[in-house]
Design a protein around this motif. Structure first.
Motif, PDB file in Angstrom:
ATOM      1  N   ALA A 120      49.979  34.857  40.213  1.00  0.00           N
ATOM      2  CA  ALA A 120      48.654  35.451  40.249  1.00  0.00           C
ATOM      3  C   ALA A 120      48.473  36.167  41.577  1.00  0.00           C
ATOM      4  N   THR A 121      47.477  37.027  41.617  1.00  0.00           N
ATOM      5  CA  THR A 121      47.216  37.833  42.819  1.00  0.00           C
ATOM      6  C   THR A 121      46.100  37.197  43.641  1.00  0.00           C
ATOM      7  N   GLU A 167      38.467  43.510  33.426  1.00  0.00           N
ATOM      8  CA  GLU A 167      38.707  44.952  33.307  1.00  0.00           C
ATOM      9  C   GLU A 167      40.187  45.286  33.326  1.00  0.00           C
ATOM     10  N   THR A 168      40.935  44.692  34.254  1.00  0.00           N
ATOM     11  CA  THR A 168      42.358  45.041  34.396  1.00  0.00           C
ATOM     12  C   THR A 168      43.298  44.071  33.694  1.00  0.00           C
ATOM     13  N   GLY A 169      42.803  42.867  33.363  1.00  0.00           N
ATOM     14  CA  GLY A 169      43.665  41.855  32.765  1.00  0.00           C
ATOM     15  C   GLY A 169      44.531  41.133  33.776  1.00  0.00           C
TER      16      GLY A 169
END
Length: 420
Positions: free
Chosen positions: A340-341, A365-367
């Motif tokens: 994960a980020t 929005e980005t998944g």
């Protein structure tokens, strides 16, 4: 003199090498859901033992309907009615059909089933003695479930070690099993250590705290597949601790204490194991949970966890849970890990591996999977662990992680073997 800290992987290997699957017990198949089978399950008959209808309709000979169409429909005589559990014993001949229900055996002579909704009833009620009309051909095998479609007699329908799903309980029943063998839930003795501790239902006086670890560890042991047994709170008294630990060792397969594992003046537990058994390690290169003792006492595995609630939780997750699952017969021993980020920076100056409480969420929005640490990593707090769904794993060595860096997270909210 520097502390001797062993890597987490070494500690895990030591613990797992000193536990073995428990004895076998036999339980009803429905109770085996969620557990691994201890032995292969073999079908005693074909499943299904006969070809049967996949829907309500009419059993036909496909050759009779080969030329059927809207312009030239084919009319057949209904010579019988067959429902599940009721067998039509005769053979369907040319120009004949049988009204059939879902699951009923396909009569001799028939090789297809035409669903009821597309058949016209010319006279009668559609059952025996009626005449019905077909306006389209039927393929051989249409709407027919073949005999032994699931398994043949003698086939292994479920392997040893395979975890039984609710549907699997039904499969085992179809194969002739009313009960199956599994490994018994290991009895895990839980003891809380500390004169400062009082029971959860008591109001603590000045200098006292409620015993939260026993409840958390009992819940964790139950979730891992064990039968937890609470032996109570032992004060900081060597004899009292020894008495409770000895009792738990005699009655349980695995013993866990919390508190008394950090080298303080009243930390008697490691000395007890060292004196009467064997200490295999007492420090791990991990935070939280550095001070963890593992050894053998009376031939039983013993794990001494920190009294700090978050440290005890992480220690259980990394060491006790895989051991309990091995004792229960599970093949998968570790929680799923995914990347994960980071949403923020993280600095680490110590060499130890960190497991920080965190939450991972998917950006709508980005998944993208985003991970955010809890605001505090105070190991005395359990609320941050309750609200976390992962542990942010930061490997050994100092680091200065930035927002946007990709990191590994251990998903403590997902069972072992989960495919991410």
């Amino acid at each position: 003199m520097a502390e001797k800290l062993i890597p987490l992987e070494d500690a895990q290997s030591i613990v797992l090498s000193h536990v073995a699957p428990t004895d076998l017990i036999e339980i009803p198949v429905w109770q085996a859901a969620g557990l691994p089978l201890a032995e292969d399950a073999v079908a005693d008959i074909d499943i299904s033992p006969f070809a049967n209808s996949a829907m309500d309709g009419y059993a036909v000979r496909s050759a009779d309907l080969a030329q059927a169409s809207d312009e030239a429909p084919v009319t057949l005589d209904v010579i019988g009615h067959e429902a599940a559990g009721h067998v039509f014993e005769d053979t369907i001949g040319a120009g004949e059909t049988v009204r059939i229900m879902t699951g009923a055996p396909v009569p001799e002579g028939a090789d297809a089933v035409v669903k009821y909704e597309i058949v016209d009833v010319l006279d009668g009620d559609g059952n025996e003695g009626s005449r019905v009309r077909f306006s389209a051909p039927a393929k051989v095998g249409e709407n027919v479930r073949s005999a032994a479609e699931e398994a043949h007699a003698g086939d292994v329908v479920m392997r040893a070690g395979e975890v039984v799903a609710p549907a699997g309980a039904g499969l085992l029943a179809s194969a002739g099993y009313a009960s199956v063998k599994v490994h018994a839930a290991p009895r895990v003795g839980i003891i809380s250590l500390g004169t400062e501790l009082v029971a959860p239902g008591e109001l603590p006086a000045r200098g006292q705290i409620r015993d939260s670890n026993s409840s958390a560890l009992m819940a964790e042991a139950l979730d891992a597949g064990a039968e937890p047994v609470f032996y109570g709170i032992a004060p900081d008294d060597e004899q009292a601790i020894a008495e409770l630990v000895h009792r738990a060792v005699q009655e349980c397969d695995f013993v866990i204490t919390s508190g008394g594992a950090s080298a303080g003046d009243y930390d008697y537990v490691t000395a007890l194991v060292r004196r009467e058994g064997e200490v295999l390690f007492d420090r791990i290169s991990m935070r939280p949970g550095k001070a963890i003792t593992f050894g053998l006492l009376g031939g039983k595995p013993y794990l001494g966890l920190s009294g700090n609630p978050a440290a005890a939780y992480v220690g259980f997750e990394m060491l006790a849970r895989p051991a309990i699952r091995k004792m229960r017969g599970f093949a998968e021993g570790v929680r799923p890990v995914q990347q994960a980020t980071l949403t923020h920076g993280v600095k680490k100056r110590q060499h130890r591996r960190f497991f920080d409480r965190a939450t991972v969420l998917r950006d709508p929005e980005t998944g993208e999977l985003l991970v955010t640490e809890a605001k505090t990593q105070n190991s005395a707090l359990l609320g941050t662990m309750q609200r976390a769904n992962c542990l942010l794993r930061i490997d050994e060595g100092p680091c200065d992680l930035k927002a946007g860096d990709v990191v590994d997270v251990v998903r403590v909210d997902l069972p072992e073997g989960t495919v991410l």
